[in-house]
Design an enzyme around this catalytic site. Sequence first.
Site, short mmCIF file in Angstrom:
data_model
loop_
_atom_site.label_atom_id
_atom_site.label_comp_id
_atom_site.label_asym_id
_atom_site.label_seq_id
_atom_site.Cartn_x
_atom_site.Cartn_y
_atom_site.Cartn_z
N GLU A 262 4.76 -11.41 7.99
CA GLU A 262 5.53 -12.46 6.91
C GLU A 262 5.55 -12.03 5.64
O GLU A 262 6.13 -12.59 4.98
CB GLU A 262 4.94 -13.62 7.15
CG GLU A 262 4.74 -14.19 8.83
CD GLU A 262 4.09 -15.65 8.73
OE1 GLU A 262 4.36 -16.50 7.88
OE2 GLU A 262 3.51 -16.12 9.53
N TYR A 263 4.53 -10.98 5.29
CA TYR A 263 4.57 -10.50 3.72
C TYR A 263 5.66 -10.19 3.31
O TYR A 263 6.11 -8.99 3.71
CB TYR A 263 3.16 -9.68 3.54
CG TYR A 263 2.95 -9.44 1.99
CD1 TYR A 263 2.42 -10.30 1.32
CD2 TYR A 263 3.29 -7.94 1.66
CE1 TYR A 263 2.31 -9.99 0.06
CE2 TYR A 263 3.10 -7.67 0.29
CZ TYR A 263 2.58 -8.76 -0.48
OH TYR A 263 2.41 -8.39 -1.81
#
Length: 484
Positions: free
Chosen positions: A326-327
């Site tokens: 998700e980064y």
Amino acid sequence: MAAAYSQSTKTRLLWALSLLIAFSPLIRSSEACGVSVYWGQNLAQEGSLRELCETGYYSYVNLAYLSTFGCGRKLALNFTDHCDAASGGFGGNDTRYNQLCSAQDARNVADDLYDAFLSGSNPDGPLGDVSLDGIDLDIEYPGSVNYWDYFVEALANYRTPEKNVYLSARASCSYPDRDIGKAIDTGLLNHVAVRFYEDNPQCYCSGGPERTLEHGTGGVHHSGSYVNLAFLATFGCGRKLRLNLTDHCDADSGGCRSLSTEIQACQNRGVKVLLSLGGNDTRYNQLSAQDARNVADDLYNTFLKGSNPDGPLGDVSLDGIDLDIEYPGSVNYWEYLVEALANYRTPEKNVYLSASASCSYPDKDLGKAINTGLLNHVAVRFYEDNPQCYCSAGAERILQTWNGWSSSLPEGNQLFFGLLPNSNAGSQCTPEVFTTEILPVISSSPNYGGIMLRALYKDISTLYPAAACSNEAFHRRQSLISVL
């Protein structure tokens, strides 16, 4: 019989083989979770088939039995005093199905069964033109070990996106079952019911629950559910792999090795345990192609190989790896990681691979990894702060997003609907809305796999699995639950 079959859209009929090959139709009920019963051998105690189905207690009803078949013999039912189907009888402990003559004979019997009971186009068949849901094997006659695997494979070939053919077996308490072990090992059965009532010391309740549980988890693993251990957030660029299971245990001091017995307990119950990489941590924002391959090697040796007693989880052998990337900007080389992990797959040990993807299609971080087609399933995060996922926008918007993912996913990959079990979240649908307006639609997708719950502890109050389990669509598609 035809009237009993059509009496409710909430029931499903399967055909089951019992004993040597005894067949019995199966009825699936939306009100029941996992209860199977045999019907057809005792009118006084069983009552009618309609009455049995309308109780709502049973997920499967096996019509018992069909015991005459094979070697050129005509199929013959025996429902004792329920009705007179013809001369001949159903399986169970009958002695007329002790052998299939050959592999080809097994295939011929499968064809005959499909035409007579599953196709729904034979008005002159023993049960009329009813379309049963599948076949059950209750093979108990000594020496009936021949060709059941060929038989199961031939029936499985009739499965289509429009009509599944459910296959099940009633196995001996002793593992492995000496008669149908090869059929079970094909992996094509939907479920196996172990006879814990037979005259076998391994099953005697007087021996205590430990004796029974020991044999109940010996080797039959259903396609079951998934638990993702969250997270491994430090890896790559030469950094040492580092687990963060928050307050469960301290991996750095070796405190998480005690989880090995708990992981094995889950695996013994057929639950696949995967390690999830990423989360919303910021320490995994970049890999190189070679670095991705190195990380894959480290993951296999540390968590999947099962021979590293000094590893963070001891010498446990996890079932696979999940990617929850998700980064922002972490788009680099995840497809290389997936390909390198997939290279460790062997006939003896699979390496399950999955991903938790953004609601928006395509996922900007994991799109290339998903497009490899090497993932077993993809869980889409329908709980994130994204207008395409807001439940307040109505089911149509959410279903439009789901359909975009479903139509674009590589063939063979399953699609899970990701939920954050917190009905107070602005974008989160309640269990009632999800199970009544969304689940019945998404479960009709050919690649629908089940639901994913982001946080198990939050589900104590919202109970998504319980709500889904009571839903007919969830039963109809043999749905799975993945917990992150």
